[in-house]
Design a protein around this motif. Sequence first.
Motif, PDB file in Angstrom:
ATOM      1  N   PRO A 191       0.816  -1.221   0.000  1.00 30.15           N
ATOM      2  CA  PRO A 191       0.000   0.000   0.000  1.00 30.15           C
ATOM      3  C   PRO A 191       0.845   1.264   0.000  1.00 30.15           C
ATOM      4  O   PRO A 191       1.991   1.259   0.469  1.00 30.15           O
ATOM      5  N   PHE A 192       0.287   2.321  -0.527  1.00 29.38           N
ATOM      6  CA  PHE A 192       0.963   3.620  -0.524  1.00 29.38           C
ATOM      7  C   PHE A 192       0.795   4.296   0.831  1.00 29.38           C
ATOM      8  O   PHE A 192      -0.262   4.207   1.453  1.00 29.38           O
ATOM      9  N   THR A 193       1.851   4.952   1.281  1.00 32.48           N
ATOM     10  CA  THR A 193       1.767   5.713   2.525  1.00 32.48           C
ATOM     11  C   THR A 193       1.084   7.048   2.240  1.00 32.48           C
ATOM     12  O   THR A 193       0.954   7.478   1.086  1.00 32.48           O
ATOM     13  N   ILE A 194       0.651   7.698   3.300  1.00 33.88           N
ATOM     14  CA  ILE A 194       0.036   9.021   3.154  1.00 33.88           C
ATOM     15  C   ILE A 194       1.013   9.986   2.498  1.00 33.88           C
ATOM     16  O   ILE A 194       0.644  10.792   1.636  1.00 33.88           O
ATOM     17  N   GLU A 195       2.281   9.879   2.884  1.00 35.84           N
ATOM     18  CA  GLU A 195       3.309  10.750   2.317  1.00 35.84           C
ATOM     19  C   GLU A 195       3.454  10.498   0.814  1.00 35.84           C
ATOM     20  O   GLU A 195       3.608  11.449   0.026  1.00 35.84           O
ATOM     21  N   GLU A 196       3.445   9.236   0.418  1.00 31.67           N
ATOM     22  CA  GLU A 196       3.574   8.914  -1.008  1.00 31.67           C
ATOM     23  C   GLU A 196       2.398   9.485  -1.801  1.00 31.67           C
ATOM     24  O   GLU A 196       2.571   9.998  -2.910  1.00 31.67           O
ATOM     25  N   GLU A 197       1.217   9.387  -1.228  1.00 35.76           N
ATOM     26  CA  GLU A 197       0.052   9.923  -1.921  1.00 35.76           C
ATOM     27  C   GLU A 197       0.166  11.429  -2.088  1.00 35.76           C
ATOM     28  O   GLU A 197      -0.154  11.985  -3.152  1.00 35.76           O
ATOM     29  N   LYS A 198       0.622  12.103  -1.050  1.00 35.87           N
ATOM     30  CA  LYS A 198       0.784  13.554  -1.114  1.00 35.87           C
ATOM     31  C   LYS A 198       1.861  13.956  -2.126  1.00 35.87           C
ATOM     32  O   LYS A 198       1.766  15.004  -2.772  1.00 35.87           O
ATOM     33  N   GLU A 199       2.880  13.121  -2.241  1.00 36.62           N
ATOM     34  CA  GLU A 199       3.993  13.420  -3.153  1.00 36.62           C
ATOM     35  C   GLU A 199       3.684  13.054  -4.604  1.00 36.62           C
ATOM     36  O   GLU A 199       4.508  13.287  -5.489  1.00 36.62           O
ATOM     37  N   GLY A 200       2.526  12.470  -4.841  1.00 37.07           N
ATOM     38  CA  GLY A 200       2.122  12.151  -6.209  1.00 37.07           C
ATOM     39  C   GLY A 200       2.709  10.875  -6.772  1.00 37.07           C
ATOM     40  O   GLY A 200       2.820  10.729  -7.992  1.00 37.07           O
ATOM     41  N   VAL A 201       3.082   9.942  -5.875  1.00 33.11           N
ATOM     42  CA  VAL A 201       3.679   8.684  -6.341  1.00 33.11           C
ATOM     43  C   VAL A 201       2.693   7.875  -7.181  1.00 33.11           C
ATOM     44  O   VAL A 201       3.079   7.262  -8.190  1.00 33.11           O
TER      45      VAL A 201
END
Length: 314
Positions: free
Chosen positions: A230-240
């Motif tokens: 799963p993607f982390t919250i940080e990854e989602e915010k960074e546009g991964v």
Amino acid sequence: MINFKTLPQHSSSWLKGRYTLYKYKGFWNSQKFHEWAFVAHKTFKPNPSDVIISSCPKTGTTWLKALTFAIVTRNKFDESSNPLLTTVPHECIPLLEREFEQIEYNRINNNPDFLPFIATHLPYNSLPESVVSSNCKIVYIYRNTKDVLVSNYQFFRKACKVAEEEACFEDAFDEFCQGISWYGPYWDHILGYWKASLERPQEVLLMKYEDMKRDARSNVKRLAEFIGHPFTIEEEKEGVIEYIVKLCSFENLSSLRVNKSGVHSPVGSNGVENQLYFRKAEDGDWEKYFTDEMKEKIDELMDQKMEGTGLVLK
């Protein structure tokens, strides 16, 4: 081994007899692929951590492989070193029934680059019993029947080097409606995984090609969660997630040199030009090929086959 002399067989007129398909245990395939699948069925032993990427041919396999690989390796490669930029997705995730020996070799030798992801076109009921008993995850992709039919027609016509004016689409249509296609009947292929997803929802995930195109971000997130990355919250915010969607998009992959001029040549293959895996990726391309009568016939057929499932393949 399999006695092919006793099996139903069919040589496609629209492919000028270049391939003979045999029906074994309910589905059609070439002799070589049936033999490979037979051995894999007897010998393949998956790990519980494996993820099986399953599909009928021409339903979005290349895209799903690319997305899965990009999700899992997102922290291993940067934007310039990702193997998807120089390697066709089919070489990033091997096909079980053709490359099971390579899979086993990599495991025995603890290849650090080997990922626990394995592709297959086998129907659910033809998977090795060890796959089902291992409780490993299975991701299955399916697609609008009419677009699948056209994509099959174009792919195998070009792979067999038969000119379009010599390959009768009506014959390909009639065969498909009879259930005669690689790994077909198509409806039985879908129904097998659909039933498994109801019985084992924690292990079997169904993904629809058209839904993935309509909302790629949500479906990539869903895929990552299901396969345990799963993607982390940080990854989602960074546009991964957006980066992965763009990296694996048809527009990007089809423009790469490797996918415009390379050849995919696994063991036992004469090779397939990589560009054949990137034709159009359009929804509704079938409208250029189907008559009103053909559309009505296949819609009625799929309504009958899918009745009670809630699955829409029109």
